[in-house]
Enzyme design. Structure first.
Site, mmCIF file in Angstrom:
data_model
loop_
_atom_site.group_PDB
_atom_site.id
_atom_site.type_symbol
_atom_site.label_atom_id
_atom_site.label_comp_id
_atom_site.label_asym_id
_atom_site.label_seq_id
_atom_site.Cartn_x
_atom_site.Cartn_y
_atom_site.Cartn_z
ATOM 1 N N HIS A 1 3.900 1.562 2.175
ATOM 2 C CA HIS A 1 5.263 0.755 2.072
ATOM 3 C C HIS A 1 5.810 1.657 0.783
ATOM 4 C CE1 HIS A 1 2.483 -2.782 3.151
ATOM 5 N NE2 HIS A 1 3.178 -2.455 4.184
ATOM 6 N N HIS B 1 -3.927 -1.963 15.697
ATOM 7 C CA HIS B 1 -4.580 -2.863 15.172
ATOM 8 C C HIS B 1 -6.099 -2.794 15.702
ATOM 9 C CE1 HIS B 1 -0.572 -3.929 14.066
ATOM 10 N NE2 HIS B 1 -1.273 -4.129 13.109
ATOM 11 N N CYS C 1 -5.034 -3.292 21.183
ATOM 12 C CA CYS C 1 -3.887 -2.611 20.506
ATOM 13 C C CYS C 1 -4.266 -1.751 19.720
ATOM 14 C CB CYS C 1 -3.203 -3.680 19.601
ATOM 15 S SG CYS C 1 -2.114 -3.081 18.586
ATOM 16 N N CYS D 1 -0.630 -9.633 20.167
ATOM 17 C CA CYS D 1 -1.141 -8.885 19.235
ATOM 18 C C CYS D 1 -0.604 -9.687 17.945
ATOM 19 C CB CYS D 1 -0.984 -7.722 19.073
ATOM 20 S SG CYS D 1 -1.786 -6.823 17.803
ATOM 21 N N LYS E 1 -10.506 0.892 4.840
ATOM 22 C CA LYS E 1 -11.814 0.444 4.003
ATOM 23 C C LYS E 1 -13.073 0.929 4.348
ATOM 24 C CE LYS E 1 -9.398 -3.318 1.886
ATOM 25 N NZ LYS E 1 -8.684 -4.429 2.346
ATOM 26 N N CYS F 1 0.468 -6.913 15.216
ATOM 27 C CA CYS F 1 1.897 -6.531 15.340
ATOM 28 C C CYS F 1 2.939 -7.799 15.463
ATOM 29 C CB CYS F 1 2.058 -5.848 16.807
ATOM 30 S SG CYS F 1 1.165 -4.503 16.724
ATOM 31 N N LYS G 1 -6.702 8.122 9.971
ATOM 32 C CA LYS G 1 -6.154 6.698 9.257
ATOM 33 C C LYS G 1 -6.813 6.029 8.424
ATOM 34 C CE LYS G 1 -4.127 2.495 11.587
ATOM 35 N NZ LYS G 1 -4.085 1.804 12.565
ATOM 36 N N HIS H 1 0.770 -1.138 -0.175
ATOM 37 C CA HIS H 1 0.058 0.143 0.167
ATOM 38 C C HIS H 1 0.737 1.339 -0.142
ATOM 39 C CE1 HIS H 1 0.670 0.531 4.202
ATOM 40 N NE2 HIS H 1 0.381 -0.853 4.307
HETATM 41 N N1 MSP Z 1 7.375 -6.904 8.489
HETATM 42 C C1 MSP Z 1 7.341 -5.799 9.537
HETATM 43 C C2 MSP Z 1 9.160 -5.289 9.458
HETATM 44 C C3 MSP Z 1 9.934 -5.945 9.618
HETATM 45 S S1 MSP Z 1 11.448 -5.093 9.653
HETATM 46 C C4 MSP Z 1 12.796 -6.286 9.974
HETATM 47 C C5 MSP Z 1 6.489 -4.774 9.120
HETATM 48 N N2 MSP Z 1 5.808 -4.892 8.067
HETATM 49 S S2 MSP Z 1 4.454 -3.914 7.572
HETATM 50 O O1 MSP Z 1 4.507 -4.293 6.356
HETATM 51 O O2 MSP Z 1 3.682 -3.981 8.595
HETATM 52 O O3 MSP Z 1 5.261 -2.392 7.691
HETATM 53 C C6 MSP Z 1 6.194 -1.871 7.119
HETATM 54 C C7 MSP Z 1 6.569 -0.486 7.026
HETATM 55 O O4 MSP Z 1 5.423 0.110 6.422
HETATM 56 C C8 MSP Z 1 6.518 0.067 8.606
HETATM 57 O O5 MSP Z 1 7.822 1.002 8.826
HETATM 58 C C9 MSP Z 1 5.488 0.925 8.838
HETATM 59 O O6 MSP Z 1 5.655 1.982 9.485
HETATM 60 C C10 MSP Z 1 4.970 1.237 7.221
HETATM 61 N N3 MSP Z 1 3.764 1.645 7.180
HETATM 62 C C11 MSP Z 1 2.573 0.986 7.445
HETATM 63 N N4 MSP Z 1 1.748 1.617 7.160
HETATM 64 C C12 MSP Z 1 2.037 3.008 6.792
HETATM 65 C C13 MSP Z 1 1.366 4.159 6.500
HETATM 66 N N5 MSP Z 1 0.019 4.318 6.472
HETATM 67 N N6 MSP Z 1 1.889 5.420 6.227
HETATM 68 C C14 MSP Z 1 3.214 5.232 6.317
HETATM 69 N N7 MSP Z 1 4.025 4.230 6.523
HETATM 70 C C15 MSP Z 1 3.256 2.954 6.883
HETATM 71 O O7 MSP Z 1 6.125 -4.123 10.047
#
Ligand code: MSP
Length: 479
Positions: free
Chosen positions: A21, A146, A143, A126, A298, A129, A295, A18
């Protein structure tokens, strides 16, 4: 040669990528490209985190085998990064045989050196997380990240020693040997570390199949965060031998969202210390993307899709809008409407217009612009050095550099309006040549600074200046 190693977190493959990421990954890409341009030996790692309860559960819900399920999602990440012009050197997947073998070697080492011992752990877990939560982290028993009630869990497991590193961590963070930026996140983590005792953490799960088996007890699988952290080393080709650490380690920057700062600053850091390895030099912590102040969800219907952004704004438009969306470190509040307006103002009218005007006017001059706009010339330019001197990049002010560039774009557009070069061309050729020389030089500097942010556009500007032919860069979008 100076080295520069940068990593994104690795993304869970329980769902498709998304905009959050994409934000993290583009920010890392900008830093990687910037450092490559400085001539540093650069390595940029990203990838996917593919084990754990959350993914196992999701695959099961979809009636799929976990491996087949994560293969499909990992491929979507790889495609998206291609589309966004991400220049990662490696894409690491935690289900790869090399990674799994290295993780087992590391766990054996931690077991042999006495950092891991057998015990039981009881707590509230959780799954979102993939972490145990203490009561004081919950809001109304849930949490907050989530919005879910964590599960009570008690099981036999292996634990890793944490407490003996508490003072070391505080000291290294305080004196910036382990630098956490922006500053307020350093304060946040220090106040956490100074206010409570670090508890030993469970690093294995007995009931979970979808994970890497412990080499010394096959009834257990490795806790997904330990497995995932090690990607930062295995992604460099490390086989898990502590005596043979890759030369690119330690990472210069690990980019993380604010939600995963604590787990990195405690468990990841303690794992490295337990292995006798160096800590990353710094963490860059970014905020979350909100949509219309909320935040994204959906249910609220305010989710901004990265695919829609790419369709509407193109690759560089999307990269620009993500990176200029707000101060790095703060939460960013984005909406499609505001982004469309910004796209029209800054890219179509601002930069696009400037390039087409300068290139059109440059047809009339006799100057050799290849030289003026040449790379090596500009790299010694004061203006460029100034940015580097101020170290905005290394101080996590990525957005500020873009703002600076686009202020320059506005100044240059104004310079054209004020000087009316088309009139100078008729009445004062000498002055015309001077003004054009300045415009082209400044525009070339802008193009070079933008290279890391908008690589395709920067290239198009350079070609346009050299050939004195410009194609429109950005089309206006109807609101
Ligand atoms: N898999 C773990 C990280 C392991 S690193 C050894 C994880 N994955 S995640 O897919 O949930 O999130 C990855 C990154 O995306 C995190 O840095 C998180 O902060 C970021 N984001 C998730 N949602 C976000 C937004 N809405 N906005 C900006 N970044 C966000 O955590």
């Amino acid at each position: 040669m100076d080295k520069f190693y940068i990593t994104t977190p690795i993304y869970y493959t329980n769902a498709k990528p998304h905009i959050g990421h994409a934000y993290t990954t583009v920010a890392c890409d900008v830093l990687a490209r910037w450092n490559r341009l400085q001539g540093k030996e650069t390595f940029f790692l990203t990838g996917t985190d593919e084990h754990g309860a959350k993914i196992e559960k999701k695959a099961k819900e979809e009636g799929r085998e976990p491996q087949e399920f994560v293969d499909e999602i990992a491929a979507v990440f790889v495609d998206l990064w291609k589309r966004l012009n991400i220049s990662n050197d490696v894409f690491i997947r935690t289900t790869s045989p090399e990674h799994k073998a290295a993780v087992q070697k590391v766990l054996q080492e931690l077991h042999d050196n006495g950092s891991i011992y057998k015990g039981t752990y009881k707590g509230l877990y959780c799954v979102g997380c993939e972490q145990f939560k203490s009561e004081n982290e919950l809001v109304d028993g849930k949490c907050p990240d989530h919005n879910a009630v964590p599960e009570e869990m008690e099981e036999e497991c292996y634990l890793m020693k944490m407490n003996k590193w508490q003072e070391t961590l505080i000291e290294k963070i305080k004196n910036d040997e382990f630098k956490i930026q922006p500053e307020r996140y350093k304060k946040e983590i220090l106040s956490f570390l100074e206010s409570q005792k670090l508890e030993d953490v469970s690093i294995s799960r007995k009931k979970l199949k979808w994970g890497i088996p412990l080499p010394f007890d096959s009834e257990h699988t490795t806790y997904v965060w330990i497995d995932a952290f090690l990607n930062y080393l295995t992604g460099l080709g490390w086989d898990g031998d502590v005596k043979n650490v890759p030369k690119m380690w330690p990472a210069e920057i690990e980019m993380l969202g604010k939600d995963i700062l604590r787990v990195h600053a405690t468990i990841w850091a303690a794992t490295l210390l337990n292995l006798g390895l160096e800590l990353p030099k710094s963490f860059f912590i970014h905020g979350h993307i909100l949509s219309g102040g909320k935040k994204m969800s959906k249910t609220l219907g305010n989710v901004i899709s990265i695919g829609d952004m790419l369709d509407k704004f193109g690759v560089d438009g999307t990269r620009y809008l993500l990176m200029s969306g707000g101060t790095f470190g703060d939460d960013l509040d984005l909406t499609m409407e505001r982004m469309t307006e910004k796209y029209n103002n800054d890219l179509a009218n601002g930069l696009g217009n400037l390039v087409s005007r300068v290139v059109k006017l440059s047809e009339k001059t006799s100057k050799d612009f290849k030289k003026i706009s040449s790379y090596s010339e500009i790299l010694t330019d004061d203006y460029y050095n100034w940015i580097e001197k101020e170290q905005w990049m290394s101080n996590a002010r990525i957005d500020f550099i873009l703002e600076f560039c686009f202020t320059e774009v506005r100044i240059l557009n104004k310079k054209i309006e004020d000087n009316k070069p088309w009139e100078l061309f008729k009445n004062d050729t000498a002055r015309f040549e001077v003004v054009m020389g300045e415009l082209i030089r400044s525009l070339s500097v802008v193009a070079i600074v933008l290279d890391a942010f908008l690589p395709e556009t920067a290239q198009k500007i350079k070609t346009a200046l050299e050939t004195k032919k410009a194609e429109p860069l950005f089309q206006r979008i109807k609101m």
